[in-house]
Motif scaffolding. Structure first.
Motif, PDB file in Angstrom:
ATOM      1  N   LEU A 212      18.256 -17.448   2.845  1.00 21.70           N
ATOM      2  CA  LEU A 212      19.567 -16.817   2.959  1.00 21.70           C
ATOM      3  C   LEU A 212      20.589 -17.925   2.707  1.00 21.70           C
ATOM      4  O   LEU A 212      20.544 -18.970   3.362  1.00 21.70           O
ATOM      5  CB  LEU A 212      19.738 -16.231   4.354  1.00 21.70           C
ATOM      6  N   CYS A 213      21.463 -17.730   1.719  1.00 20.25           N
ATOM      7  CA  CYS A 213      22.394 -18.782   1.327  1.00 20.25           C
ATOM      8  C   CYS A 213      23.838 -18.302   1.475  1.00 20.25           C
ATOM      9  O   CYS A 213      24.147 -17.141   1.208  1.00 20.25           O
ATOM     10  CB  CYS A 213      22.136 -19.227  -0.104  1.00 20.25           C
ATOM     11  N   LEU A 214      24.686 -19.218   1.889  1.00 14.28           N
ATOM     12  CA  LEU A 214      26.098 -18.955   2.128  1.00 14.28           C
ATOM     13  C   LEU A 214      26.923 -19.992   1.403  1.00 14.28           C
ATOM     14  O   LEU A 214      26.580 -21.180   1.415  1.00 14.28           O
ATOM     15  CB  LEU A 214      26.382 -19.050   3.639  1.00 14.28           C
ATOM     16  N   THR A 215      27.993 -19.559   0.758  1.00 14.17           N
ATOM     17  CA  THR A 215      28.987 -20.501   0.256  1.00 14.17           C
ATOM     18  C   THR A 215      30.360 -20.054   0.739  1.00 14.17           C
ATOM     19  O   THR A 215      30.648 -18.859   0.813  1.00 14.17           O
ATOM     20  CB  THR A 215      29.012 -20.622  -1.288  1.00 14.17           C
ATOM     21  N   VAL A 216      31.166 -21.027   1.090  1.00  8.82           N
ATOM     22  CA  VAL A 216      32.571 -20.813   1.434  1.00  8.82           C
ATOM     23  C   VAL A 216      33.340 -21.733   0.489  1.00  8.82           C
ATOM     24  O   VAL A 216      33.157 -22.947   0.528  1.00  8.82           O
ATOM     25  CB  VAL A 216      32.866 -21.171   2.907  1.00  8.82           C
ATOM     26  N   SER A 217      34.155 -21.148  -0.376  1.00  3.98           N
ATOM     27  CA  SER A 217      34.842 -21.955  -1.387  1.00  3.98           C
ATOM     28  C   SER A 217      36.327 -21.623  -1.433  1.00  3.98           C
ATOM     29  O   SER A 217      36.749 -20.545  -1.026  1.00  3.98           O
ATOM     30  CB  SER A 217      34.211 -21.731  -2.766  1.00  3.98           C
ATOM     31  N   ASP A 218      37.109 -22.576  -1.949  1.00  2.00           N
ATOM     32  CA  ASP A 218      38.547 -22.359  -2.082  1.00  2.00           C
ATOM     33  C   ASP A 218      39.079 -23.060  -3.319  1.00  2.00           C
ATOM     34  O   ASP A 218      38.400 -23.887  -3.917  1.00  2.00           O
ATOM     35  CB  ASP A 218      39.287 -22.834  -0.826  1.00  2.00           C
ATOM     36  N   ASP A 219      40.301 -22.687  -3.689  1.00  2.00           N
ATOM     37  CA  ASP A 219      40.967 -23.306  -4.843  1.00  2.00           C
ATOM     38  C   ASP A 219      42.093 -24.233  -4.386  1.00  2.00           C
ATOM     39  O   ASP A 219      43.077 -24.414  -5.086  1.00  2.00           O
ATOM     40  CB  ASP A 219      41.503 -22.237  -5.797  1.00  2.00           C
ATOM     41  N   GLY A 220      41.910 -24.841  -3.236  1.00  3.07           N
ATOM     42  CA  GLY A 220      42.951 -25.687  -2.651  1.00  3.07           C
ATOM     43  C   GLY A 220      43.004 -27.089  -3.219  1.00  3.07           C
ATOM     44  O   GLY A 220      42.470 -27.377  -4.301  1.00  3.07           O
ATOM     45  N   ILE A 221      43.622 -27.979  -2.451  1.00  5.51           N
ATOM     46  CA  ILE A 221      43.887 -29.345  -2.928  1.00  5.51           C
ATOM     47  C   ILE A 221      42.645 -30.223  -2.960  1.00  5.51           C
ATOM     48  O   ILE A 221      42.667 -31.295  -3.555  1.00  5.51           O
ATOM     49  CB  ILE A 221      44.979 -30.026  -2.075  1.00  5.51           C
ATOM     50  N   GLY A 222      41.569 -29.788  -2.339  1.00  3.97           N
ATOM     51  CA  GLY A 222      40.346 -30.573  -2.339  1.00  3.97           C
ATOM     52  C   GLY A 222      40.481 -31.843  -1.519  1.00  3.97           C
ATOM     53  O   GLY A 222      41.524 -32.122  -0.928  1.00  3.97           O
ATOM     54  N   PHE A 223      39.414 -32.630  -1.494  1.00  5.78           N
ATOM     55  CA  PHE A 223      39.399 -33.868  -0.731  1.00  5.78           C
ATOM     56  C   PHE A 223      38.206 -34.705  -1.170  1.00  5.78           C
ATOM     57  O   PHE A 223      37.329 -34.224  -1.885  1.00  5.78           O
ATOM     58  CB  PHE A 223      39.324 -33.590   0.777  1.00  5.78           C
ATOM     59  N   ASP A 224      38.186 -35.934  -0.737  1.00  6.69           N
ATOM     60  CA  ASP A 224      37.048 -36.808  -0.977  1.00  6.69           C
ATOM     61  C   ASP A 224      36.127 -36.688   0.231  1.00  6.69           C
ATOM     62  O   ASP A 224      36.488 -37.130   1.316  1.00  6.69           O
ATOM     63  CB  ASP A 224      37.529 -38.250  -1.152  1.00  6.69           C
ATOM     64  N   PRO A 225      34.932 -36.096   0.084  1.00  8.62           N
ATOM     65  CA  PRO A 225      34.049 -35.898   1.230  1.00  8.62           C
ATOM     66  C   PRO A 225      33.697 -37.199   1.965  1.00  8.62           C
ATOM     67  O   PRO A 225      33.513 -37.192   3.181  1.00  8.62           O
ATOM     68  CB  PRO A 225      32.798 -35.263   0.623  1.00  8.62           C
ATOM     69  N   LEU A 226      33.623 -38.302   1.274  1.00  7.13           N
ATOM     70  CA  LEU A 226      33.309 -39.566   1.942  1.00  7.13           C
ATOM     71  C   LEU A 226      34.444 -40.025   2.843  1.00  7.13           C
ATOM     72  O   LEU A 226      34.211 -40.569   3.921  1.00  7.13           O
ATOM     73  CB  LEU A 226      32.979 -40.648   0.911  1.00  7.13           C
TER      74      LEU A 226
END
Length: 123
Positions: free
Chosen positions: A62-76
């Motif tokens: 069972l897979c889930l994604t939550v996505s957006d078209d926002g400003i983003g970020f550097d995950p590190l």
């Protein structure tokens, strides 16, 4: 410290495909909390105008994604910031033997992905 800024309006989309009729309580609670925290982060930090929650099942997971078209970020960079949101999502998913990933970069939005394998044919 905030990663982004609040947006007055964000259009939410929900898609589901091949989701089993029954999901174990621990998996359901985990997915609920990931969606809850993901949408809270989008609203508080991303400046997104659109976001999508997509839940899909197949024979193995069972897979889930939550996505957006926002400003983003550097995950590190976000990993070193105070706050428990992303780390608590990761820990919840790992406790039920799932996979957790974040894809994002500045200016490109963000995608949180969770995949939980079926155990004995049930999630």
């Amino acid at each position: 410290m905030r990663v982004g800024h609040a947006q007055a309006y964000c259009r939410y989309h929900l898609r589901k495909e091949n989701v089993p009729d029954e999901i174990s309580d621990d998996v359901a609670l985990c997915l609920y909390r990931v969606v809850q925290e993901g949408l809270r982060n989008i609203t508080a930090h991303s400046g997104a105008t659109n976001c999508e929650v997509h839940l899909t099942g197949d024979d193995h997971a069972l897979c889930l994604t939550v996505s957006d078209d926002g400003i983003g970020f550097d995950p590190l960079e976000v990993r070193s910031m105070p706050g428990l949101g992303l780390s608590s999502m990761r820990e919840r998913v790992q406790l039920i033997q799932g996979d957790f990933a974040i894809r994002s970069q500045p200016g490109k939005g963000a995608v949180i992905s969770v995949c939980i394998p079926f155990s004995g044919g049930e999630a």
